[in-house]
Motif scaffolding. Structure first.
Motif, PDB file in Angstrom:
ATOM      1  N   MET A   1       0.818  -1.205   0.000  1.00 12.95           N
ATOM      2  CA  MET A   1       0.000   0.000   0.000  1.00 12.95           C
ATOM      3  C   MET A   1       0.859   1.266   0.000  1.00 12.95           C
ATOM      4  SD  MET A   1      -3.035   1.209  -0.057  1.00 12.95           S
ATOM      5  CE  MET A   1      -3.967   2.676   0.343  1.00 12.95           C
ATOM      6  N   ILE A   2       1.849   1.332   0.915  1.00 14.99           N
ATOM      7  CA  ILE A   2       2.649   2.554   0.991  1.00 14.99           C
ATOM      8  C   ILE A   2       3.517   2.730  -0.259  1.00 14.99           C
ATOM      9  CG2 ILE A   2       2.682   2.677   3.498  1.00 14.99           C
ATOM     10  CD1 ILE A   2       5.496   1.535   3.445  1.00 14.99           C
ATOM     11  N   ALA A   3       3.800   1.622  -0.943  1.00 17.68           N
ATOM     12  CA  ALA A   3       4.603   1.716  -2.165  1.00 17.68           C
ATOM     13  C   ALA A   3       3.848   2.443  -3.263  1.00 17.68           C
ATOM     14  CB  ALA A   3       5.003   0.322  -2.633  1.00 17.68           C
ATOM     15  N   LYS A   4       2.525   2.492  -3.149  1.00 17.62           N
ATOM     16  CA  LYS A   4       1.708   3.144  -4.169  1.00 17.62           C
ATOM     17  C   LYS A   4       1.501   4.629  -3.890  1.00 17.62           C
ATOM     18  CE  LYS A   4      -0.873  -1.066  -5.326  1.00 17.62           C
ATOM     19  NZ  LYS A   4      -2.219  -1.692  -5.405  1.00 17.62           N
ATOM     20  N   LEU A   5       1.906   5.076  -2.707  1.00 17.91           N
ATOM     21  CA  LEU A   5       1.738   6.489  -2.367  1.00 17.91           C
ATOM     22  C   LEU A   5       2.660   7.360  -3.215  1.00 17.91           C
ATOM     23  CD1 LEU A   5       1.642   6.315   1.550  1.00 17.91           C
ATOM     24  CD2 LEU A   5      -0.292   6.689   0.011  1.00 17.91           C
ATOM     25  N   ASN A   6       2.143   8.487  -3.637  1.00 15.65           N
ATOM     26  CA  ASN A   6       2.964   9.477  -4.338  1.00 15.65           C
ATOM     27  C   ASN A   6       3.719  10.293  -3.287  1.00 15.65           C
ATOM     28  OD1 ASN A   6       4.048  11.624  -5.763  1.00 15.65           O
ATOM     29  ND2 ASN A   6       2.270  11.854  -7.098  1.00 15.65           N
ATOM     30  N   LEU A   7       5.039  10.186  -3.278  1.00 12.03           N
ATOM     31  CA  LEU A   7       5.843  10.850  -2.250  1.00 12.03           C
ATOM     32  C   LEU A   7       5.646  12.365  -2.241  1.00 12.03           C
ATOM     33  CD1 LEU A   7       9.196   8.845  -2.563  1.00 12.03           C
ATOM     34  CD2 LEU A   7       7.520   8.725  -0.705  1.00 12.03           C
ATOM     35  N   GLU A   8       5.326  12.937  -3.389  1.00 13.00           N
ATOM     36  CA  GLU A   8       5.145  14.381  -3.467  1.00 13.00           C
ATOM     37  C   GLU A   8       3.906  14.852  -2.702  1.00 13.00           C
ATOM     38  OE1 GLU A   8       5.711  16.293  -7.331  1.00 13.00           O
ATOM     39  OE2 GLU A   8       6.570  14.423  -8.048  1.00 13.00           O
ATOM     40  N   ASN A   9       3.040  13.926  -2.340  1.00 12.10           N
ATOM     41  CA  ASN A   9       1.819  14.280  -1.623  1.00 12.10           C
ATOM     42  C   ASN A   9       1.977  14.185  -0.107  1.00 12.10           C
ATOM     43  OD1 ASN A   9       0.468  14.682  -4.058  1.00 12.10           O
ATOM     44  ND2 ASN A   9      -0.296  12.573  -4.137  1.00 12.10           N
ATOM     45  N   LEU A 221      10.570   6.036   5.737  1.00  8.24           N
ATOM     46  CA  LEU A 221       9.480   5.691   4.826  1.00  8.24           C
ATOM     47  C   LEU A 221      10.024   5.135   3.510  1.00  8.24           C
ATOM     48  CD1 LEU A 221       6.358   5.728   4.658  1.00  8.24           C
ATOM     49  CD2 LEU A 221       6.590   7.804   3.297  1.00  8.24           C
ATOM     50  N   LEU A 222      11.114   5.712   3.033  1.00  2.49           N
ATOM     51  CA  LEU A 222      11.729   5.184   1.809  1.00  2.49           C
ATOM     52  C   LEU A 222      12.159   3.732   2.003  1.00  2.49           C
ATOM     53  CD1 LEU A 222      13.944   8.213   0.666  1.00  2.49           C
ATOM     54  CD2 LEU A 222      11.823   7.416  -0.406  1.00  2.49           C
ATOM     55  N   ARG A 223      12.767   3.435   3.144  1.00  2.00           N
ATOM     56  CA  ARG A 223      13.214   2.064   3.422  1.00  2.00           C
ATOM     57  C   ARG A 223      12.027   1.112   3.538  1.00  2.00           C
ATOM     58  NH1 ARG A 223      15.598  -1.230   3.936  1.00  2.00           N
ATOM     59  NH2 ARG A 223      16.972  -1.622   5.686  1.00  2.00           N
TER      60      ARG A 223
END
Length: 238
Positions: A1-9, A221-223
């Motif tokens: 799920m978190i892999a689908k998040l747009n980091l810019e948001n 979060l990146l990890r």
């Protein structure tokens, strides 16, 4: 799920807090009594209320925010991944209003999320309580009244690391260590912020510390997503 998040948001953040006054004796009699009652469970008979007062910054009713650092990913044409970090500091009311203005102007849409380590237990409610104390209307991203759990726009790296183990607590310092992330605690740690603020009056050290924590939250979060960590040349202090 978190892999689908747009980091810019995602707006990453960290706060630093201290007791509302430098000395216990600076509080009025009523507030001293309230602090004595509030802190009784934690200090037991090991400390007097006055001796324990340097830890008052943990509670929003007896502390204040001296710095909020935020970071966000910005994809520029020249650099596909850039992490911008900035801080609000000095007067608490100004800190809160400037932070609120940032949320309203750049992170107010449904897609936007706030992210902090232990943010759901500390950073987010602390900011909200201090805003209410100063009669500042809560921005939408901090106003949780009536929201269902899945409607709350907050990410918490500690909660993500728990994987449902609700009794488990892992500090930011420990998480960065086990995940191979540079430690943000290479100068001061949270227990020293009060002394650095009131005794040394070194707000610059606190800002640097707060910004390092914010960067560390983004790195975690990146990890957790399996992404490559940020390099120094990808971090821009503005």
């Amino acid at each position: 799920m978190i892999a689908k998040l747009n980091l810019e948001n995602i707006l990453f953040l960290d706060i630093e807090t201290v007791p509302e006054t430098e000395h216990f004796s600076d509080l009025d009699t009523t507030k001293q009594e309230l602090w004595e009652a509030k802190s009784q469970y934690q200090r037991k008979d090991d400390f007097t209320a006055e001796e324990f007062y340097d830890r008052a910054g943990i509670w929003a009713e007896f502390g204040k925010i001296v710095c909020i650092s935020v970071g966000y990913f910005s994809n520029a044409e020249s650099d596909p991944r850039q992490f911008r970090v900035t801080s609000f500091y000095d007067d608490e009311i100004k800190i809160l209003k400037d932070f609120k203005n940032l949320l309203i102007s750049h992170f107010s849409q449904a897609k936007h999320l706030l992210c902090a380590h232990n943010g759901k237990e500390f950073d987010f409610p602390y900011i909200a309580r201090r805003m209410i104390i100063h009669n500042i209307e809560l921005p939408y991203k901090l106003n949780l009244f009536g929201k269902k759990p899945w409607e709350v726009p907050h990410l918490d790296t500690l909660e993500l690391w728990k994987f449902g183990d609700y009794k488990h607590y892992t500090s930011l310092k420990l998480m960065t260590n086990v995940l191979g992330i540079p430690s943000p605690k290479d100068d001061i740690d949270g227990s020293q912020v009060c002394e650095v603020y009131y005794k040394e009056k070194a707000i610059d050290r606190i800002i640097t510390y707060c910004e390092k924590d914010t960067i560390a939250v983004a790195q975690i979060l990146l990890r957790l997503r399996g992404d490559v960590l940020l390099e120094e040349n990808e971090i821009l202090h503005v």
